[in-house]
Design a protein around this motif. Structure first.
Motif, PDB file in Angstrom:
ATOM      1  N   LYS A   1       1.186   3.979  -3.289  1.00  0.00           N
ATOM      2  CA  LYS A   1       0.873   5.300  -3.095  1.00  0.00           C
ATOM      3  C   LYS A   1       1.797   6.325  -3.123  1.00  0.00           C
ATOM      4  CE  LYS A   1      -3.463   4.209  -1.875  1.00  0.00           C
ATOM      5  NZ  LYS A   1      -4.823   4.920  -2.705  1.00  0.00           N
TER       6      LYS A   1
ATOM      7  N   LEU B   1     -11.339   8.170  -5.240  1.00  0.00           N
ATOM      8  CA  LEU B   1     -10.854   7.576  -4.204  1.00  0.00           C
ATOM      9  C   LEU B   1     -11.497   8.226  -3.088  1.00  0.00           C
ATOM     10  CD1 LEU B   1      -8.340   5.932  -2.891  1.00  0.00           C
ATOM     11  CD2 LEU B   1      -6.992   7.842  -3.182  1.00  0.00           C
TER      12      LEU B   1
ATOM     13  N   LYS C   1     -16.598   1.143  -0.345  1.00  0.00           N
ATOM     14  CA  LYS C   1     -15.585   0.113  -0.604  1.00  0.00           C
ATOM     15  C   LYS C   1     -15.776  -1.233  -1.149  1.00  0.00           C
ATOM     16  CE  LYS C   1     -12.006   1.853   2.912  1.00  0.00           C
ATOM     17  NZ  LYS C   1     -11.104   2.356   1.967  1.00  0.00           N
TER      18      LYS C   1
ATOM     19  N   ASP D   1      -8.605   0.106  -0.653  1.00  0.00           N
ATOM     20  CA  ASP D   1      -9.466   1.202  -1.192  1.00  0.00           C
ATOM     21  C   ASP D   1     -10.704   0.586  -1.630  1.00  0.00           C
ATOM     22  OD1 ASP D   1      -7.613   3.272  -0.803  1.00  0.00           O
ATOM     23  OD2 ASP D   1      -6.561   2.384  -2.450  1.00  0.00           O
TER      24      ASP D   1
ATOM     25  N   ARG E   1     -18.198   0.583   5.979  1.00  0.00           N
ATOM     26  CA  ARG E   1     -17.135   0.860   4.702  1.00  0.00           C
ATOM     27  C   ARG E   1     -17.876   0.362   3.434  1.00  0.00           C
ATOM     28  NH1 ARG E   1     -14.409  -0.265   9.398  1.00  0.00           N
ATOM     29  NH2 ARG E   1     -12.402   0.786   9.684  1.00  0.00           N
TER      30      ARG E   1
ATOM     31  N   LEU F   1      -8.882  -3.813   6.553  1.00  0.00           N
ATOM     32  CA  LEU F   1      -9.857  -2.553   6.437  1.00  0.00           C
ATOM     33  C   LEU F   1      -9.718  -1.811   7.609  1.00  0.00           C
ATOM     34  CD1 LEU F   1     -12.998  -4.659   5.269  1.00  0.00           C
ATOM     35  CD2 LEU F   1     -11.819  -2.752   4.002  1.00  0.00           C
TER      36      LEU F   1
ATOM     37  N   LEU G   1      -5.419   2.893  -6.614  1.00  0.00           N
ATOM     38  CA  LEU G   1      -6.219   2.251  -6.037  1.00  0.00           C
ATOM     39  C   LEU G   1      -5.703   0.772  -5.604  1.00  0.00           C
ATOM     40  CD1 LEU G   1      -9.491   3.053  -7.806  1.00  0.00           C
ATOM     41  CD2 LEU G   1      -8.788   4.007  -5.721  1.00  0.00           C
TER      42      LEU G   1
ATOM     43  N   GLY H   1      -6.902   0.638   7.111  1.00  0.00           N
ATOM     44  CA  GLY H   1      -6.920   1.026   5.866  1.00  0.00           C
ATOM     45  C   GLY H   1      -5.985   1.193   4.811  1.00  0.00           C
TER      46      GLY H   1
ATOM     47  N   LEU I   1     -14.530   6.322  -2.519  1.00  0.00           N
ATOM     48  CA  LEU I   1     -14.381   5.137  -1.827  1.00  0.00           C
ATOM     49  C   LEU I   1     -14.029   4.990  -0.224  1.00  0.00           C
ATOM     50  CD1 LEU I   1     -12.140   3.295  -4.721  1.00  0.00           C
ATOM     51  CD2 LEU I   1     -14.616   2.772  -3.891  1.00  0.00           C
ATOM     52  N   ASN I   2     -13.462   6.113  -0.024  1.00  0.00           N
ATOM     53  CA  ASN I   2     -12.857   6.354   1.461  1.00  0.00           C
ATOM     54  C   ASN I   2     -13.826   7.139   2.274  1.00  0.00           C
ATOM     55  OD1 ASN I   2     -10.526   4.771   1.345  1.00  0.00           O
ATOM     56  ND2 ASN I   2      -9.502   6.572   0.065  1.00  0.00           N
ATOM     57  N   GLN I   3     -15.049   7.486   1.894  1.00  0.00           N
ATOM     58  CA  GLN I   3     -15.979   7.984   2.818  1.00  0.00           C
ATOM     59  C   GLN I   3     -16.687   6.882   3.734  1.00  0.00           C
ATOM     60  OE1 GLN I   3     -17.328  11.127   3.362  1.00  0.00           O
ATOM     61  NE2 GLN I   3     -15.748  11.890   1.947  1.00  0.00           N
TER      62      GLN I   3
ATOM     63  N   TYR J   1       0.822  -1.382   0.049  1.00  0.00           N
ATOM     64  CA  TYR J   1      -0.023   0.177   0.027  1.00  0.00           C
ATOM     65  C   TYR J   1       0.854   1.186  -0.047  1.00  0.00           C
ATOM     66  CZ  TYR J   1      -3.754   3.234   1.347  1.00  0.00           C
ATOM     67  OH  TYR J   1      -4.876   4.336   1.399  1.00  0.00           O
TER      68      TYR J   1
END
Length: 384
Positions: free
Chosen positions: A220, A356, A289, A256, A286, A250, A227, A253, A359-361, A216
């Motif tokens: 990134k 992104l 996602k 994604d 989540r 998950l 993603l 984090g 997805l991360n909300q 990850y």
């Protein structure tokens, strides 16, 4: 208003010729865009070889690309053709830490036998026909990370995908000398012969989680918008059998997009497995996602039109914004019957692939998982 949904499909080399020529790839992307899909997951790593020219593989194993793709770059062709329609491309590292299938380790372990995973009897680790690399070995982990970084650095892709073999190791593994010594140094004793001893399970699963954290962070660092998509086994079974601690992934984090493989051949079984996931607040919070992996075709099996509609309707009733189908050829069965059904029904209106940020909300409804299930159960009663 355009829906925001994940509408995905896996592209394989098994039981499919779609990746065998640029023309077939172009035709497939036309077809998927017309049907309403917005993301493809093409295999790029399988059977001990890549579906792109790999310097990592050439330098490590003297195998630049899988033989049937020699002289081509299927991944580059997929990216070019998919992006004509704004289809996202998320390369799928299908074999993960598997070395071969019924080939005693194949070319990888013939070249690097020290990379083999071992069971408690010292034998090459095999499960369900697959022979395994030792995913707890730092050298093996670095090799896999280098393959992933090679893809994201050299291709205009939208992310990467691991699966039920990445990161993973059959629970029967971990008995190679290096791992045993590492465990002994930490606990002052050898690993238990019981491969499902709770402490032994967690210790190995934690090593794989730390590897996913490295993946990850490294991906990134190349591009923060890439993603990390994971399609593991179902949470409890995946942890017990393959050391996949997807709950921790998950919570930390590290994922994604999350696509648990709910590969069930009837709607009731699918519904029951999905409900188990949604009953956990961890997953319910989540939902953006979550886009379950759905079995559309395998061997002679192809899902019925009724099953397809029931699954999608139930997903939406539970607040789940999408799904991924295994695999492309299921859409082409019976004169494209399921593709036509999607195009006229659930996918008739176009859908935007989530950003992104989307997805991360946290779940936009902020509804607890049990409330989501009640909504789903109401829809279920209407279906039947």
């Amino acid at each position: 208003m355009t829906n925001i949904e994940i509408r995905g499909v896996w592209l394989t080399t098994t039981d499919s010729k779609v990746l065998r020529s640029q023309q077939r790839i172009a035709e497939a992307m036309d077809f998927l865009a017309e049907t309403g899909f917005n993301v493809v997951f093409p295999v790029v790593w399988g059977r001990g070889a890549t579906l792109y020219p790999s310097q990592v593989m050439r330098q490590t194993f003297d195998i630049e690309i899988e033989p049937l793709s020699a002289g081509r770059d299927p991944l580059a062709e997929i990216v070019a053709q998919a992006h004509r329609f704004n289809l996202k491309v998320i390369p799928w590292f299908e074999y993960g830490f598997a070395s071969s299938y019924k080939m005693n380790g194949g070319a990888l372990l013939a070249k690097k036998p020290e990379w083999a995973a071992r069971d408690c009897h010292g034998n090459l680790l095999e499960k369900n026909g697959f022979e395994w690399l030792n995913s707890l070995n730092p050298e093996v982990q670095n090799f896999m990370l280098n393959l992933i970084l090679e893809v994201v650095q050299n291709y205009d892709v939208d992310g990467i995908q691991g699966d039920d073999r990445l990161p993973a190791l059959p629970c029967e593994g971990g008995y190679d000398r290096t791992t045993v010594e590492h465990y002994r140094q930490q606990f002052g004793k050898n690993p238990p012969q019981n491969s499902k001893d709770p402490q032994w399970l967690k210790w190995r699963a934690d090593i794989l989680t730390e590897f996913l954290a490295r993946v990850y962070q490294s991906v990134k660092a190349v591009n923060p918008n890439l993603l990390i998509s994971m399609t593991p086994n179902l949470p409890d079974w995946g942890y017990q059998e393959y050391l996949q601690d997807s709950r921790t992934w998950l919570e930390r984090g590290l994922v994604d997009m999350f696509h648990p493989q709910i590969y069930r051949r009837d709607f009731l079984s699918y519904k029951n497995e999905l409900n188990k996931i949604l009953n956990e607040q961890l997953f319910g919070r989540r939902l953006p996602k979550l886009a379950p992996g759905i079995l559309m075709k395998i061997g002679s099996y192809c899902m019925s039109p009724e099953h397809l509609l029931q699954v999608i309707k139930y997903n939406r009733a539970c607040g789940i914004p999408g799904e991924i189908f295994f695999f492309y050829e299921g859409l082409r069965e019976n004169n494209n019957a399921l593709a036509k059904l999607l195009r006229k029904g659930p996918y008739a209106q176009s859908a935007t692939f989530p950003s992104l940020a989307d997805l991360n909300q946290p779940s936009t409804t902020q509804i607890a998982a049990d409330s989501l299930l009640q909504r789903g159960l109401r829809i279920f009663r209407n279906i039947f």
